[in-house]
Design an enzyme around this catalytic site. Sequence first.
Site, PDB file in Angstrom:
ATOM      1  N   CYS A   1     -91.815 -39.062  84.876  1.00 56.55           N
ATOM      2  CA  CYS A   1     -90.569 -38.341  84.550  1.00 56.55           C
ATOM      3  C   CYS A   1     -89.457 -38.917  85.430  1.00 56.55           C
ATOM      4  O   CYS A   1     -89.404 -40.122  85.647  1.00 56.55           O
ATOM      5  CB  CYS A   1     -90.738 -36.835  84.747  1.00 56.55           C
ATOM      6  SG  CYS A   1     -91.217 -36.339  86.417  1.00 56.55           S
TER       7      CYS A   1
ATOM      8  N   ARG B   1     -82.625 -39.834  77.844  1.00 57.27           N
ATOM      9  CA  ARG B   1     -82.912 -40.597  79.056  1.00 57.27           C
ATOM     10  C   ARG B   1     -83.993 -41.639  78.791  1.00 57.27           C
ATOM     11  O   ARG B   1     -83.912 -42.765  79.304  1.00 57.27           O
ATOM     12  CB  ARG B   1     -83.325 -39.652  80.191  1.00 57.27           C
ATOM     13  CG  ARG B   1     -82.186 -38.772  80.690  1.00 57.27           C
ATOM     14  CD  ARG B   1     -82.679 -37.667  81.606  1.00 57.27           C
ATOM     15  NE  ARG B   1     -83.183 -38.175  82.865  1.00 57.27           N
ATOM     16  CZ  ARG B   1     -83.866 -37.430  83.743  1.00 57.27           C
ATOM     17  NH1 ARG B   1     -84.133 -36.165  83.459  1.00 57.27           N
ATOM     18  NH2 ARG B   1     -84.291 -37.951  84.889  1.00 57.27           N
TER      19      ARG B   1
END
Length: 285
Positions: free
Chosen positions: A243, A182
């Site tokens: 995050c 990611r």
Amino acid sequence: MTYANTHAAVSTEWLAQHLTAPDVRVVDASWFFPGSGRDGRAEYDREHIAGAVYFDINDISDTTSPLPHMVPDPDKFAGKVRGLGLGDGNRIVVYDRSGGGMAAARVWWMFRLFGHEDVSLLDGGIVKWLREGRPTMDLPPVPRERHFTPYPNSHLVRDKGQLLGNLQSHTEQVVDARSAARFAGHGEENWPHKKVGHIPGSLNVPWDAVIDPESLTLLPPEALKDRFLKAGVDLDKPITVTCGSGVSSCLLALSLYLLGHRNAAVYDGSWAEWGLADDTPAATL
């Protein structure tokens, strides 16, 4: 080497010995990523550590925000935790069942954000507790309200404007807790987004890299420190963690706290905000 701030995490053995202490309060913060098929509240209702109350990070949040589980205002936080019987003078121990403690770390961080420092993560969570054959129950406790006095600490949270400003000032290191895929822009994101990748200049320490995969406890001090150093993090300089939605990054904040970095800040909006905004640059690998 030992942790610099041992208070931030307690063992299952410690909790078993102190479970009935009059000042100890236990919190189940179980939460799972969207699409996991798991429901933290339902799993709490099925079994939890005796005396544990359920802390729902989606409910104890700014529910007026379009972003997921953003930090609520001090009055809402105080009112919610007061109703759970959590307040001044309590030693709060938080766990979850995610296999690592990221949601529990989010609650740990929230209590610190509102000035309550006497809070700890249960290392290994209920998963380790159950592996050891320790008892659970399915009946929820009936908490007695306890006064909670919020003392917000703005040093522990960052917003999008501050992260945009940091692109120019480079005042703080930004450490991303998402997976390497990611971070690189190849993995699937959990939240609506217009772009993939990472905040330019940020570093990557995936949240599960600070957890021992067998025991599901935090890495010992030297190994934990090594995870950050190998990612290029300077532990002597300011750090903001980020995050997907401000949950798993809190496990990095807790890990840094254990290593002596008490003021690591959390970018609350994280990629759920940055990846959706029109005015935010993204880098890929």
